[in-house]
Every structure is written in C-alpha cells, then in structure tokens.
Design a protein around this motif. Structure first.
Motif, mmCIF file in Angstrom:
data_model
loop_
_atom_site.group_PDB
_atom_site.id
_atom_site.type_symbol
_atom_site.label_atom_id
_atom_site.label_comp_id
_atom_site.label_asym_id
_atom_site.label_seq_id
_atom_site.Cartn_x
_atom_site.Cartn_y
_atom_site.Cartn_z
ATOM 1 N N LEU A 73 0.804 -1.218 0.000
ATOM 2 C CA LEU A 73 0.000 0.000 0.000
ATOM 3 C C LEU A 73 0.844 1.278 0.000
ATOM 4 N N GLY A 74 2.182 1.118 0.037
ATOM 5 C CA GLY A 74 3.055 2.284 -0.015
ATOM 6 C C GLY A 74 3.463 2.845 1.333
ATOM 7 N N TYR A 75 3.234 2.081 2.406
ATOM 8 C CA TYR A 75 3.588 2.536 3.743
ATOM 9 C C TYR A 75 4.857 1.882 4.277
ATOM 10 N N GLY A 76 5.576 1.151 3.454
ATOM 11 C CA GLY A 76 6.780 0.465 3.912
ATOM 12 C C GLY A 76 7.781 1.452 4.498
ATOM 13 N N GLY A 77 8.169 1.248 5.722
ATOM 14 C CA GLY A 77 9.136 2.112 6.378
ATOM 15 C C GLY A 77 8.552 3.369 6.995
ATOM 16 N N ALA A 78 7.281 3.656 6.730
ATOM 17 C CA ALA A 78 6.649 4.851 7.302
ATOM 18 C C ALA A 78 6.308 4.602 8.771
ATOM 19 N N ARG A 79 6.370 5.655 9.552
ATOM 20 C CA ARG A 79 6.002 5.565 10.970
ATOM 21 C C ARG A 79 4.496 5.772 11.074
ATOM 22 N N VAL A 80 3.778 4.675 11.208
ATOM 23 C CA VAL A 80 2.329 4.724 11.298
ATOM 24 C C VAL A 80 1.856 3.807 12.423
ATOM 25 N N ALA A 81 0.660 4.071 12.905
ATOM 26 C CA ALA A 81 -0.006 3.176 13.852
ATOM 27 C C ALA A 81 -1.011 2.354 13.053
ATOM 28 N N THR A 82 -1.204 1.109 13.460
ATOM 29 C CA THR A 82 -2.116 0.236 12.727
ATOM 30 C C THR A 82 -3.073 -0.480 13.682
ATOM 31 N N ALA A 83 -4.263 -0.736 13.158
ATOM 32 C CA ALA A 83 -5.260 -1.525 13.887
ATOM 33 C C ALA A 83 -5.989 -2.386 12.875
ATOM 34 N N ILE A 84 -6.282 -3.611 13.275
ATOM 35 C CA ILE A 84 -7.078 -4.520 12.461
ATOM 36 C C ILE A 84 -8.343 -4.828 13.235
ATOM 37 N N ASN A 85 -9.473 -4.561 12.600
ATOM 38 C CA ASN A 85 -10.776 -4.796 13.228
ATOM 39 C C ASN A 85 -10.842 -4.158 14.619
ATOM 40 N N GLU A 86 -10.387 -2.903 14.691
ATOM 41 C CA GLU A 86 -10.384 -2.073 15.896
ATOM 42 C C GLU A 86 -9.432 -2.558 16.994
ATOM 43 N N THR A 87 -8.498 -3.440 16.687
ATOM 44 C CA THR A 87 -7.511 -3.906 17.658
ATOM 45 C C THR A 87 -6.135 -3.418 17.238
ATOM 46 N N PHE A 88 -5.469 -2.636 18.114
ATOM 47 C CA PHE A 88 -4.144 -2.097 17.838
ATOM 48 C C PHE A 88 -3.151 -3.221 17.573
ATOM 49 N N VAL A 89 -2.302 -3.032 16.559
ATOM 50 C CA VAL A 89 -1.244 -3.997 16.241
ATOM 51 C C VAL A 89 0.098 -3.285 16.386
ATOM 52 N N PRO A 90 0.926 -3.667 17.385
ATOM 53 C CA PRO A 90 2.231 -3.033 17.556
ATOM 54 C C PRO A 90 3.146 -3.297 16.362
ATOM 55 N N THR A 91 4.068 -2.394 16.139
ATOM 56 C CA THR A 91 5.015 -2.517 15.029
ATOM 57 C C THR A 91 5.713 -3.877 15.037
ATOM 58 N N ALA A 92 6.145 -4.319 16.209
ATOM 59 C CA ALA A 92 6.886 -5.576 16.322
ATOM 60 C C ALA A 92 6.049 -6.801 15.934
ATOM 61 N N ALA A 93 4.728 -6.699 15.965
ATOM 62 C CA ALA A 93 3.861 -7.847 15.673
ATOM 63 C C ALA A 93 3.383 -7.879 14.223
ATOM 64 N N ARG A 94 3.689 -6.883 13.442
ATOM 65 C CA ARG A 94 3.167 -6.810 12.074
ATOM 66 C C ARG A 94 3.626 -7.967 11.190
ATOM 67 N N GLY A 95 4.841 -8.447 11.375
ATOM 68 C CA GLY A 95 5.365 -9.541 10.567
ATOM 69 C C GLY A 95 4.725 -10.877 10.874
ATOM 70 N N GLN A 96 4.050 -11.004 12.015
ATOM 71 C CA GLN A 96 3.392 -12.252 12.400
ATOM 72 C C GLN A 96 1.872 -12.143 12.331
ATOM 73 N N THR A 97 1.360 -10.972 11.935
ATOM 74 C CA THR A 97 -0.083 -10.747 11.915
ATOM 75 C C THR A 97 -0.620 -10.931 10.500
ATOM 76 N N GLU A 98 -1.362 -12.008 10.299
ATOM 77 C CA GLU A 98 -1.949 -12.312 8.991
ATOM 78 C C GLU A 98 -3.263 -11.559 8.824
#
Length: 65
Positions: A24-49
């Motif tokens: 989506l073009g956010y590689g390396g960008a400092r962003v916060a993420t949530a999936i289905n209203e649940t926060f996903v920490p940066t360190a967990a993104r590689g294991q979150t399908e």
C-alpha cells in the motif's frame, strides 16, 4: 483478497500486515495500525496475517500544538 483500508475497499495480495503495508506504499513509514479495531504493535506486524474482509486502519502521527 478484499480488505477495508481507512474506510475504503481495497484489493491486496494475501499476507502479513507488514507486507500489505509495503504493498500500500507505507513500507518504512512511521504509522499506527489496527485490524478490526484492535491495535497492532510494530513488532507484531510480521506475524499478523490479514484475512479477507478485515478492516485495517492506518494512522500517521501529526505534529501540532
């Protein structure tokens, strides 16, 4: 697969959150993420399908006072 990104329907390749962010073009960008209203920490993104129909929120920090 179809997911919802910040309220907009998007078609992305199946994979982990970090790979989808790259796609989506956010590689390396400092962003916060949530999936289905649940926060996903940066360190967990590689294991979150992501799954078809997931709701992904991407929020960039803003500077101000």
């Amino acid at each position: 697969m179809k997911i919802n990104v910040n309220g907009e329907g998007r078609e992305v390749a199946p994979g982990t959150l970090d790979k989808v962010l790259d796609e989506l073009g956010y590689g390396g960008a400092r962003v916060a993420t949530a999936i289905n209203e649940t926060f996903v920490p940066t360190a967990a993104r590689g294991q979150t399908e992501l799954s078809d129909g997931d709701r992904l929120e991407i929020v960039a920090p803003r500077q101000g006072g």
